[in-house]
Design a protein around this motif. Structure first.
Motif, mmCIF file in Angstrom:
data_model
loop_
_atom_site.group_PDB
_atom_site.id
_atom_site.type_symbol
_atom_site.label_atom_id
_atom_site.label_comp_id
_atom_site.label_asym_id
_atom_site.label_seq_id
_atom_site.Cartn_x
_atom_site.Cartn_y
_atom_site.Cartn_z
ATOM 1 N N VAL A 68 -19.170 -12.855 16.959
ATOM 2 C CA VAL A 68 -19.896 -11.954 17.223
ATOM 3 C C VAL A 68 -20.657 -11.939 16.158
ATOM 4 C CG1 VAL A 68 -20.768 -9.960 18.477
ATOM 5 C CG2 VAL A 68 -18.657 -10.937 19.186
ATOM 6 N N CYS A 70 -24.374 -10.113 14.045
ATOM 7 C CA CYS A 70 -25.657 -9.385 13.957
ATOM 8 C C CYS A 70 -26.294 -9.483 12.825
ATOM 9 C CB CYS A 70 -25.049 -7.760 13.996
ATOM 10 S SG CYS A 70 -26.490 -6.555 13.565
ATOM 11 N N GLY A 71 -26.165 -9.162 11.615
ATOM 12 C CA GLY A 71 -26.780 -9.598 10.324
ATOM 13 C C GLY A 71 -26.105 -10.781 9.655
ATOM 14 N N GLY A 72 -24.841 -10.988 10.068
ATOM 15 C CA GLY A 72 -24.453 -12.428 9.685
ATOM 16 C C GLY A 72 -23.898 -12.022 7.972
ATOM 17 N N HIS A 73 -23.648 -10.884 7.808
ATOM 18 C CA HIS A 73 -23.259 -10.655 6.229
ATOM 19 C C HIS A 73 -21.727 -10.375 5.935
ATOM 20 C CE1 HIS A 73 -27.396 -10.228 5.684
ATOM 21 N NE2 HIS A 73 -27.461 -9.540 4.569
ATOM 22 N N SER A 74 -20.996 -10.600 6.961
ATOM 23 C CA SER A 74 -19.628 -10.569 6.702
ATOM 24 C C SER A 74 -19.285 -11.516 5.720
ATOM 25 C CB SER A 74 -18.814 -11.059 8.149
ATOM 26 O OG SER A 74 -17.518 -11.391 7.846
ATOM 27 N N SER A 79 -18.236 -13.608 11.347
ATOM 28 C CA SER A 79 -19.376 -13.637 12.276
ATOM 29 C C SER A 79 -19.558 -15.396 12.610
ATOM 30 C CB SER A 79 -20.651 -12.838 12.171
ATOM 31 O OG SER A 79 -21.072 -13.264 10.933
ATOM 32 N N VAL A 130 -27.366 -0.361 1.282
ATOM 33 C CA VAL A 130 -28.453 -0.410 0.490
ATOM 34 C C VAL A 130 -29.072 -1.785 0.381
ATOM 35 C CG1 VAL A 130 -27.047 1.336 -0.985
ATOM 36 C CG2 VAL A 130 -26.505 -1.225 -1.343
ATOM 37 N N GLY A 135 -26.690 -6.269 8.698
ATOM 38 C CA GLY A 135 -27.018 -5.841 10.135
ATOM 39 C C GLY A 135 -26.416 -4.413 10.354
ATOM 40 N N GLY A 138 -22.412 -4.581 12.184
ATOM 41 C CA GLY A 138 -21.426 -4.778 11.368
ATOM 42 C C GLY A 138 -21.279 -3.567 10.351
ATOM 43 N N MET A 145 -21.317 2.629 4.178
ATOM 44 C CA MET A 145 -21.532 3.493 2.998
ATOM 45 C C MET A 145 -22.991 3.348 2.610
ATOM 46 S SD MET A 145 -18.650 1.638 0.580
ATOM 47 C CE MET A 145 -19.302 2.137 -0.789
ATOM 48 N N GLY A 194 -15.404 -4.752 21.440
ATOM 49 C CA GLY A 194 -16.329 -5.392 22.204
ATOM 50 C C GLY A 194 -17.761 -5.819 21.488
ATOM 51 N N VAL A 196 -21.283 -4.631 20.976
ATOM 52 C CA VAL A 196 -22.172 -3.704 21.122
ATOM 53 C C VAL A 196 -23.723 -4.106 21.244
ATOM 54 C CG1 VAL A 196 -23.371 -1.287 20.059
ATOM 55 C CG2 VAL A 196 -20.721 -1.915 19.568
ATOM 56 N N TYR A 406 -11.744 0.045 2.748
ATOM 57 C CA TYR A 406 -12.920 -0.112 3.325
ATOM 58 C C TYR A 406 -12.927 -1.506 4.125
ATOM 59 C CZ TYR A 406 -18.075 -0.215 4.779
ATOM 60 O OH TYR A 406 -19.055 -0.220 5.489
ATOM 61 N N ASN A 408 -15.016 -3.180 5.745
ATOM 62 C CA ASN A 408 -16.116 -4.071 5.658
ATOM 63 C C ASN A 408 -15.798 -4.985 4.491
ATOM 64 O OD1 ASN A 408 -17.152 -3.484 8.085
ATOM 65 N ND2 ASN A 408 -18.982 -2.453 7.379
ATOM 66 N N LEU A 445 -12.133 -12.323 15.563
ATOM 67 C CA LEU A 445 -12.623 -12.556 14.272
ATOM 68 C C LEU A 445 -12.947 -11.254 13.883
ATOM 69 C CD1 LEU A 445 -14.384 -16.038 15.150
ATOM 70 C CD2 LEU A 445 -12.137 -15.467 13.914
HETATM 71 C C1 LIG Z 1 -25.710 -8.086 0.433
HETATM 72 C C2 LIG Z 1 -24.762 -7.160 1.166
HETATM 73 C C3 LIG Z 1 -24.964 -5.684 1.096
HETATM 74 C C4 LIG Z 1 -23.937 -5.077 1.552
HETATM 75 N N1 LIG Z 1 -24.255 -3.463 1.396
HETATM 76 C C5 LIG Z 1 -23.432 -2.559 2.109
HETATM 77 C C6 LIG Z 1 -23.545 -1.181 1.906
HETATM 78 O O1 LIG Z 1 -24.599 -0.908 1.024
HETATM 79 N N2 LIG Z 1 -22.915 -0.562 2.539
HETATM 80 C C7 LIG Z 1 -21.911 -0.969 3.530
HETATM 81 O O2 LIG Z 1 -21.225 0.151 4.101
HETATM 82 N N3 LIG Z 1 -21.459 -2.006 3.420
HETATM 83 C C8 LIG Z 1 -22.404 -3.244 2.778
HETATM 84 N N4 LIG Z 1 -22.320 -4.439 3.084
HETATM 85 C C9 LIG Z 1 -20.880 -4.928 3.754
HETATM 86 C C10 LIG Z 1 -21.098 -4.751 5.252
HETATM 87 O O3 LIG Z 1 -21.213 -3.572 5.808
HETATM 88 C C11 LIG Z 1 -20.557 -5.936 5.923
HETATM 89 O O4 LIG Z 1 -20.519 -7.358 5.493
HETATM 90 C C12 LIG Z 1 -20.891 -5.868 7.412
HETATM 91 O O5 LIG Z 1 -19.870 -6.362 7.994
HETATM 92 C C13 LIG Z 1 -22.117 -6.603 7.810
HETATM 93 O O6 LIG Z 1 -22.679 -6.496 9.035
HETATM 94 P P1 LIG Z 1 -23.308 -7.599 9.697
HETATM 95 O O7 LIG Z 1 -23.758 -7.196 11.042
HETATM 96 O O8 LIG Z 1 -24.687 -8.211 8.733
HETATM 97 O O9 LIG Z 1 -22.461 -8.672 9.726
HETATM 98 P P2 LIG Z 1 -21.793 -9.915 10.706
HETATM 99 O O10 LIG Z 1 -21.318 -11.020 9.838
HETATM 100 O O11 LIG Z 1 -22.930 -10.383 11.770
HETATM 101 O O12 LIG Z 1 -20.644 -8.965 11.517
HETATM 102 C C14 LIG Z 1 -19.649 -8.466 10.750
HETATM 103 C C15 LIG Z 1 -18.589 -8.044 11.859
HETATM 104 O O13 LIG Z 1 -19.118 -7.430 12.709
HETATM 105 C C16 LIG Z 1 -18.900 -8.077 14.035
HETATM 106 N N5 LIG Z 1 -20.218 -7.554 14.923
HETATM 107 C C17 LIG Z 1 -21.645 -8.023 14.481
HETATM 108 N N6 LIG Z 1 -22.132 -7.524 15.411
HETATM 109 C C18 LIG Z 1 -21.523 -6.851 16.298
HETATM 110 C C19 LIG Z 1 -21.740 -6.370 17.493
HETATM 111 N N7 LIG Z 1 -23.258 -5.969 17.957
HETATM 112 N N8 LIG Z 1 -20.821 -5.733 18.433
HETATM 113 C C20 LIG Z 1 -19.477 -6.015 17.956
HETATM 114 N N9 LIG Z 1 -19.068 -6.538 16.675
HETATM 115 C C21 LIG Z 1 -20.307 -6.932 16.020
HETATM 116 C C22 LIG Z 1 -18.769 -9.412 13.742
HETATM 117 O O14 LIG Z 1 -18.069 -10.125 14.796
HETATM 118 C C23 LIG Z 1 -18.005 -9.265 12.395
HETATM 119 O O15 LIG Z 1 -16.531 -9.187 12.511
HETATM 120 C C24 LIG Z 1 -22.968 -5.311 2.473
HETATM 121 C C25 LIG Z 1 -22.691 -6.829 2.514
HETATM 122 C C26 LIG Z 1 -23.622 -7.660 1.739
HETATM 123 C C27 LIG Z 1 -23.127 -8.965 2.153
#
Ligand SMILES: Cc1cc2nc3c(=O)[nH]c(=O)nc-3n(C[C@H](O)[C@H](O)[C@H](O)COP(=O)(O)OP(=O)(O)OC[C@H]3O[C@@H](n4cnc5c(N)ncnc54)[C@H](O)[C@@H]3O)c2cc1C
Length: 451
Positions: A68, A70-74, A79, A130, A135, A138, A145, A194, A196, A406, A408, A445
């Protein structure tokens, strides 16, 4: 990889389906951390909840692994996947603010920038991370934070409700009043239960002008600066976010020590509270100034752009002892040439600690600091040395670690890793919840709670 017959999914699917031989496939499978290269059988981009349900039921019928996005930042690449289906919510973006109730409804694929912009348009804010291309989903489902955390808490502390598609394809709501135990689990372990499709957040009044920046000194002054930092953490108001860092970049100045701040009180209060930090003579740089919060929220978007190779290891700390700072000063000299690396510490506590530890699945509210070793690079040849640096660099911190991690940030998988994130009691409670909502572990995952 055997091609998947998408015929039955394509019927009535309003969103987009990307297959391996489609021209957009390589762009569709890319994630933020370039270290992660996977080849899913399909990437689907639902247009709404009905599409999410259809994609999930199709995946189950075809026995496809489900990722799944959202922002792809895992950072560990949760993701995406090999040979399975990526349910990418990037076509489900958008934020609606109810300025009277001070709430925001945020679609499941939205990025932080959209929430920040929409809230600020009404003089409101939700505390988030920050880097504005992260996304919302995630970040929130793991905790969240950010620079307003000592005043307003973690992102989950402003979460009022979620709507999600469960493993059996139902659309349910979870909040303090509906599916309460599920709502508890969504706040810290949410990726397990699930998909979201929408979040509802409480927003907070916020005028949008902050005092923000970094005071940088030569590495030789790291211990003195750390002392000043501890005083700021102890004496500063809840409006003051502070981070201490030791880093080496690609510029010529070599390793440096720094303190970054964001003060969300008045500029007079900020001048008073930051006077001690700024009085340290001869900084290499002092970029602290008054600026719009939205500008601050985008300052790191370019340095942290897509396409980097990245590794990190973090922990919660009970204290920030001198010996640890000395150790980091020594280890910064071992960052492989061609990479940018460092240590950063964020002050914890205050609004985070004001929420009882048992109230959410997130674990670690009682820590004094969050600390991480982080490294970025572009050359594949540096993969091994950079990963080894990050792993070893964080080892010393383990001796000073507080309970929890943490989720994430955690990139290791397997073994007892997930227990160390939540602690034994919360882990068992999460297992019971997982058995109820995802007994077949469709959502695996993630830092996985095994049913
Ligand atoms: C450049 C960068 C900066 C960051 N800065 C911070 C920060 O300031 N504070 C902080 O707390 N963290 C920070 N992070 C860590 C960030 O919170 C995690 O990487 C987070 O998982 C990213 O969310 P995403 O939606 O972009 O990632 P994704 O890779 O899309 O998803 C991450 C996880 O969430 C799940 N997921 C995604 N969307 C959904 C959905 N709609 N429903 C259910 N599950 C879902 C995915 O399956 C995966 O397991 C940072 C990471 C990066 C790379």
């Amino acid at each position: 990889m055997a091609p998947v017959d998408v015929g039955r999914l394509a019927d009535g699917f309003a969103g987009e389906i990307v297959r391996p031989d489609d021209p957009g496939y390589d762009a569709a499978r890319a994630v933020w951390n370039s270290m992660i290269e996977r080849r899913p059988a399909l990437v689907v981009r639902p247009a709404g909840s009905d599409d999410v349900v259809a994609a999930l039921l199709f995946a189950r019928e075809q026995a496809l692994v489900v990722a799944v996005r959202c922002g792809g930042h895992s950072i560990p690449g949760f993701s995406t996947c090999d040979d399975g289906i990526v349910i990418d919510l990037s076509r489900m973006r958008g934020v609606e603010v109810d300025s009277e109730r001070r709430t925001a409804r945020v679609r499941g694929g939205s990025l932080l920038a959209e929430l920040d912009d929409a809230a600020q348009a009404h003089g409101l804010v939700c505390p988030v991370g920050v880097v504005s291309h992260t996304g919302v989903a995630g970040l929130t489902l793991g905790g969240g934070m950010g620079r307003l955390q000592r005043k307003l808490g973690l992102t989950i502390d402003s979460l009022l409700a979620v709507e999600l598609v469960t493993a059996d394809g139902r659309v349910v709501r979870a909040s303090e009043n509906e599916n309460r135990e599920l709502f508890w689990g969504m706040r810290g372990a949410g990726a397990n239960f699930g998909i979201v499709t929408s979040f509802e957040f409480q927003l907070h009044p916020f005028d949008g002008l902050v005092t923000h920046g970094t005071v940088t000194h030569p590495i030789e002054r790291a211990e003195e600066l750390a002392e000043r930092y501890r005083e700021l953490v102890e004496d500063g108001p809840d409006e003051l976010w502070t981070s201490f860092g030791i880093a080496v970049g690609s510029d010529a100045r070599g390793p440096v020590a720094s303190v970054s701040v964001l003060h969300s009180g008045s500029s007079a209060e900020a001048a008073r509270d930051l006077a001690g930090l700024r009085a340290l003579a001869d900084p290499l740089e002092d970029s602290v100034e008054s600026r719009p919060y939205l500008t601050t929220q985008r300052l790191f978007d370019a340095p942290m752009e897509w396409g980097q190779r990245f590794a990190m290891k973090s922990s919660f700390l009970a204290s920030l002892p001198e010996a640890l700072v000395r150790d980091w000063v020594e280890r910064i000299s071992r960052v492989p040439a061609g990479a940018e690396g460092g240590f950063s510490v964020w002050a914890w506590g205050r609004a985070i600690a004001a929420v009882p530890e048992e109230e959410t699945a997130f674990t670690g509210r009682d820590a004094a600091f969050w600390a991480a070793a982080e490294i970025v690079w572009r050359d594949r040849a540096l993969d091994d040395p950079c990963r080894s640096w990050a792993r070893a660099a964080a080892d010393t911190a383990a001796a000073h670690a507080a309970v929890g991690r943490y989720v994430n940030d955690v990139t290791e998988v397997g073994g007892d890793v997930v227990r160390t994130i939540y602690g034994d009691a919360k882990y068992e409670r999460l297992v019971a919840l997982k058995r109820e909502w995802d007994p077949d572990n469709v959502f695996r995952l993630n830092q996985n709670i095994r049913p």
